[in-house]
Design a protein around this motif. Structure first.
Motif, PDB file in Angstrom:
ATOM      1  N   ILE A 111      43.744  42.407  51.321  1.00  0.00           N
ATOM      2  CA  ILE A 111      43.760  43.876  51.508  1.00  0.00           C
ATOM      3  C   ILE A 111      42.888  44.674  50.531  1.00  0.00           C
ATOM      4  N   ILE A 112      42.479  44.069  49.407  1.00  0.00           N
ATOM      5  CA  ILE A 112      41.697  44.841  48.422  1.00  0.00           C
ATOM      6  C   ILE A 112      40.247  44.347  48.442  1.00  0.00           C
ATOM      7  N   PRO A 113      39.302  45.255  48.755  1.00  0.00           N
ATOM      8  CA  PRO A 113      37.917  44.801  48.976  1.00  0.00           C
ATOM      9  C   PRO A 113      37.315  43.981  47.839  1.00  0.00           C
ATOM     10  N   ASN A 114      37.563  44.337  46.572  1.00  0.00           N
ATOM     11  CA  ASN A 114      36.868  43.619  45.489  1.00  0.00           C
ATOM     12  C   ASN A 114      37.679  42.432  44.955  1.00  0.00           C
ATOM     13  N   ALA A 115      38.782  42.078  45.651  1.00  0.00           N
ATOM     14  CA  ALA A 115      39.704  41.074  45.084  1.00  0.00           C
ATOM     15  C   ALA A 115      39.241  39.633  45.356  1.00  0.00           C
ATOM     16  N   GLU A 116      38.058  39.308  44.811  1.00  0.00           N
ATOM     17  CA  GLU A 116      37.617  37.903  44.881  1.00  0.00           C
ATOM     18  C   GLU A 116      38.571  37.066  44.047  1.00  0.00           C
ATOM     19  N   SER A 117      39.059  37.679  42.960  1.00  0.00           N
ATOM     20  CA  SER A 117      39.942  36.987  42.036  1.00  0.00           C
ATOM     21  C   SER A 117      41.032  37.962  41.592  1.00  0.00           C
ATOM     22  N   ILE A 118      42.216  37.433  41.269  1.00  0.00           N
ATOM     23  CA  ILE A 118      43.384  38.293  41.014  1.00  0.00           C
ATOM     24  C   ILE A 118      44.164  37.816  39.798  1.00  0.00           C
ATOM     25  N   ARG A 119      44.584  38.745  38.926  1.00  0.00           N
ATOM     26  CA  ARG A 119      45.570  38.452  37.880  1.00  0.00           C
ATOM     27  C   ARG A 119      46.781  39.346  38.110  1.00  0.00           C
ATOM     28  N   ILE A 120      47.934  38.820  37.701  1.00  0.00           N
ATOM     29  CA  ILE A 120      49.193  39.539  37.926  1.00  0.00           C
ATOM     30  C   ILE A 120      49.821  39.870  36.585  1.00  0.00           C
ATOM     31  N   SER A 121      50.337  41.085  36.437  1.00  0.00           N
ATOM     32  CA  SER A 121      50.987  41.445  35.187  1.00  0.00           C
ATOM     33  C   SER A 121      52.108  42.451  35.451  1.00  0.00           C
ATOM     34  N   LYS A 122      52.474  43.225  34.432  1.00  0.00           N
ATOM     35  CA  LYS A 122      53.680  44.043  34.518  1.00  0.00           C
ATOM     36  C   LYS A 122      53.464  45.543  34.548  1.00  0.00           C
ATOM     37  N   GLN A 123      52.504  46.048  33.787  1.00  0.00           N
ATOM     38  CA  GLN A 123      52.374  47.507  33.729  1.00  0.00           C
ATOM     39  C   GLN A 123      50.912  47.932  33.713  1.00  0.00           C
ATOM     40  N   GLY A 124      50.724  49.213  34.010  1.00  0.00           N
ATOM     41  CA  GLY A 124      49.371  49.730  34.133  1.00  0.00           C
ATOM     42  C   GLY A 124      48.528  49.511  32.890  1.00  0.00           C
ATOM     43  N   ALA A 259      55.034  47.946  44.483  1.00  0.00           N
ATOM     44  CA  ALA A 259      56.267  47.211  44.779  1.00  0.00           C
ATOM     45  C   ALA A 259      57.451  48.156  44.913  1.00  0.00           C
ATOM     46  N   ASN A 260      57.166  49.397  45.315  1.00  0.00           N
ATOM     47  CA  ASN A 260      58.207  50.406  45.575  1.00  0.00           C
ATOM     48  C   ASN A 260      59.201  50.545  44.415  1.00  0.00           C
ATOM     49  N   GLY A 261      58.695  50.476  43.198  1.00  0.00           N
ATOM     50  CA  GLY A 261      59.563  50.738  42.041  1.00  0.00           C
ATOM     51  C   GLY A 261      59.744  49.539  41.130  1.00  0.00           C
ATOM     52  N   MET A 262      59.434  48.336  41.601  1.00  0.00           N
ATOM     53  CA  MET A 262      59.553  47.172  40.714  1.00  0.00           C
ATOM     54  C   MET A 262      58.321  47.112  39.812  1.00  0.00           C
ATOM     55  N   PRO A 263      58.504  46.607  38.564  1.00  0.00           N
ATOM     56  CA  PRO A 263      57.380  46.616  37.622  1.00  0.00           C
ATOM     57  C   PRO A 263      56.414  45.456  37.843  1.00  0.00           C
ATOM     58  N   VAL A 264      55.252  45.798  38.356  1.00  0.00           N
ATOM     59  CA  VAL A 264      54.232  44.782  38.602  1.00  0.00           C
ATOM     60  C   VAL A 264      52.869  45.458  38.490  1.00  0.00           C
ATOM     61  N   ALA A 265      51.854  44.699  38.110  1.00  0.00           N
ATOM     62  CA  ALA A 265      50.508  45.264  38.001  1.00  0.00           C
ATOM     63  C   ALA A 265      49.502  44.193  38.379  1.00  0.00           C
ATOM     64  N   PHE A 266      48.359  44.630  38.902  1.00  0.00           N
ATOM     65  CA  PHE A 266      47.344  43.669  39.341  1.00  0.00           C
ATOM     66  C   PHE A 266      45.977  44.071  38.812  1.00  0.00           C
ATOM     67  N   LEU A 267      45.213  43.043  38.469  1.00  0.00           N
ATOM     68  CA  LEU A 267      43.793  43.217  38.130  1.00  0.00           C
ATOM     69  C   LEU A 267      43.019  42.416  39.155  1.00  0.00           C
ATOM     70  N   THR A 268      42.101  43.074  39.835  1.00  0.00           N
ATOM     71  CA  THR A 268      41.299  42.378  40.847  1.00  0.00           C
ATOM     72  C   THR A 268      39.826  42.505  40.465  1.00  0.00           C
ATOM     73  N   GLY A 269      39.004  41.556  40.907  1.00  0.00           N
ATOM     74  CA  GLY A 269      37.592  41.727  40.590  1.00  0.00           C
ATOM     75  C   GLY A 269      36.704  40.553  40.921  1.00  0.00           C
ATOM     76  N   ARG A 270      35.487  40.674  40.428  1.00  0.00           N
ATOM     77  CA  ARG A 270      34.426  39.678  40.675  1.00  0.00           C
ATOM     78  C   ARG A 270      34.814  38.333  40.093  1.00  0.00           C
ATOM     79  N   ASP A 271      34.585  37.321  40.879  1.00  0.00           N
ATOM     80  CA  ASP A 271      34.916  35.959  40.461  1.00  0.00           C
ATOM     81  C   ASP A 271      34.200  35.548  39.167  1.00  0.00           C
ATOM     82  N   ASP A 272      32.896  35.890  39.074  1.00  0.00           N
ATOM     83  CA  ASP A 272      32.138  35.445  37.895  1.00  0.00           C
ATOM     84  C   ASP A 272      32.656  36.112  36.616  1.00  0.00           C
ATOM     85  N   VAL A 273      33.166  37.346  36.732  1.00  0.00           N
ATOM     86  CA  VAL A 273      33.717  38.038  35.562  1.00  0.00           C
ATOM     87  C   VAL A 273      35.110  37.480  35.245  1.00  0.00           C
ATOM     88  N   MET A 274      35.946  37.446  36.263  1.00  0.00           N
ATOM     89  CA  MET A 274      37.356  37.068  36.062  1.00  0.00           C
ATOM     90  C   MET A 274      37.491  35.614  35.592  1.00  0.00           C
TER      91      MET A 274
END
Ligand SMILES: Cc1ncc(COP(=O)(O)O)c(C=O)c1O
Length: 431
Positions: A111-124, A259-274
């Motif tokens: 669903i996210i155009p630049n999300a070649e690669s993804i990290r998952i975390s907790k807050q902004g 996540a409708n109120g649950m604490p989660v955060a995502f970083l998406t981006g270029r594969d070569d950077v991530m």
């Protein structure tokens, strides 16, 4: 329509207890007494459902703050809550990675155009910091340009007036650019500029292809572009501003509405950077794979996709904007008040001619509270805001405006305040 203040005795008693222990009493500045007129507004919440919220004294309000962003579907939304309960039976945090980490990453990739690669975390603030760190590592540069609010960490807060505790050496590595001011972008483009991190929109629309030009200028300078999609992600469009405006940043960060109120955060981006996170760049945290939030994320995305929630937010928000503008015309208030921003998060503004903005906001908040609406200038739309809620809101404005107009024109709004004047919203850049 009710025009009496609610009884807030329990809220006030809890406030007194908290003052003895907590400095400040709030963990989120935007939820604290400075943003809700003291003596008038409820201070503590007991529960919420759909678009409604109940304070500890049992008063009910229609809410437009929506947890300061996270509530995109509605409070205690059955589909998301059931997914959380189902996961709760199976466990919360585990000793190896959980299946849901992969499933959420695959969904975000879709669903996210630049999300070649993804990290998952907790807050902004986590993912903003991770994005800046990896941009510095990838470019082998140190300077960061900011535009908007990005959280409590040193490299951003060092640019504000509340910068105690941050070494000067760190502050010297951050510059700011101005939104819609392409010359300020050009001026920031030094050989040491690692990245530009900005909120792709706040309330103002991008003008003259600002976002496209920004992306091109960054690319030409070897600077990475990071979109801070805390407010735009899952609201303006599922994929955020990068989908809505068709501009792909090198990196992007999401948290609030995922996540409708649950604490989660995502970083998406270029594969070569991530991929630098595999080796040279350290970014790991104990609760990164916490499964209740990930189950909530999948359920939220599923509901948003199947019901086209961003479109619903835009439609309901537009009804508020149109209705508000019609009322301004009806009461001849256009010289004093306006409504700005995108429909999914519109904002009420006051003109200089109307008087002191904070006094005016305090009065309007006080009157909205009397009429059962928890309001802090914004209409943060969620999927549970019904047509009846929209009408209820417009009826409240219609009821308030005649007296408000008289007070403004007689320059006596402050004398009508029953509580403390609000504090400014914290977004104070020093330069
Ligand atoms: C645009 C933006 N970026 C980053 C943050 C920081 O997020 P958090 O408070 O989850 O650390 C916020 C929080 O309000 C925000 O509005």
């Amino acid at each position: 329509m009710n025009s009496k203040l609610p009884t807030i005795t329990k809220s006030l008693a809890m406030y007194e207890r908290a003052k003895k222990l907590m400095h400040p009493i709030t963990q989120t500045l935007a939820k604290g007494p400075g943003q809700f007129t003291f003596g008038v507004s409820p201070i503590y919440i007991e529960r919420a459902k759909g678009s409604k919220i109940w304070d500890v004294d049992g008063n009910e309000y229609l809410d437009y703050c929506m947890g300061i962003g996270p509530i995109s579907l509605g409070y205690a939304y059955d589909k998301v809550d059931n997914a959380i309960k189902e996961q709760l039976e199976k466990g919360i945090t585990f000793s190896l990675m959980h299946r849901l980490e992969l499933e959420v990453a695959e969904k975000l990739h879709e669903i996210i155009p630049n999300a070649e690669s993804i990290r998952i975390s907790k807050q902004g603030a986590d993912v903003c910091s991770a994005a800046v760190r990896i941009a510095r590592a990838f470019t082998k540069r140190s300077t960061v340009a900011v535009c908007g609010y990005h959280g409590w960490h040193d490299w951003y807060i060092g640019t504000t007036t509340r910068d105690a505790g941050i070494p000067q050496q760190i502050k010297d590595l951050t510059v700011s650019i101005k939104y819609n001011d392409i010359e300020s972008v050009r001026a920031a483009m030094t050989a040491d500029l690692a990245c530009v991190i900005l909120e792709p929109i706040v309330f103002e629309e991008p003008k003259h292809n600002f976002l496209q030009e920004l992306a091109e200028i960054c690319k030409a300078n070897g600077t990475l572009l990071i979109f801070d999609e805390m407010w735009t992600g899952f609201r303006l469009a599922l994929g955020g501003a990068q989908e809505y405006f068709n501009v792909k940043p090198d990196l992007a960060v999401y948290s609030k509405a995922c996540a409708n109120g649950m604490p989660v955060a995502f970083l998406t981006g270029r594969d070569d950077v991530m991929s630098l996170f595999e080796t040279d760049v350290f970014y790991f945290t104990t609760f990164g794979g916490e499964a209740l939030s990930l189950a909530a994320t999948l359920a939220t995305i599923d509901e948003m996709q199947s019901k086209n929630v961003p479109q619903y937010l835009a439609t309901q928000g537009q009804k508020i904007k149109d209705g508000f503008n019609a009322l301004l015309e009806k009461h001849q208030m256009q010289d004093y008040i306006s409504i700005g921003g995108y429909p999914c998060r519109s904002i009420v503004n006051f003109s200089e001619k109307a008087g002191d903005g904070l006094v005016l906001k305090t009065y309007l908040q006080q009157e909205m509270i009397k009429r059962g609406i928890l309001w802090s200038s914004f209409h943060n739309m969620c999927f549970s805001h019904s047509d009846a809620d929209v009408q209820f809101t417009l009826d409240a404005y219609n009821d308030i405006f005649p007296t408000f107009k008289t007070l403004i024109e007689s320059k006596i709004v402050e004398s009508a305040l029953q509580g403390a004047v609000l504090e400014p919203v914290f977004r104070k850049l020093k330069f």
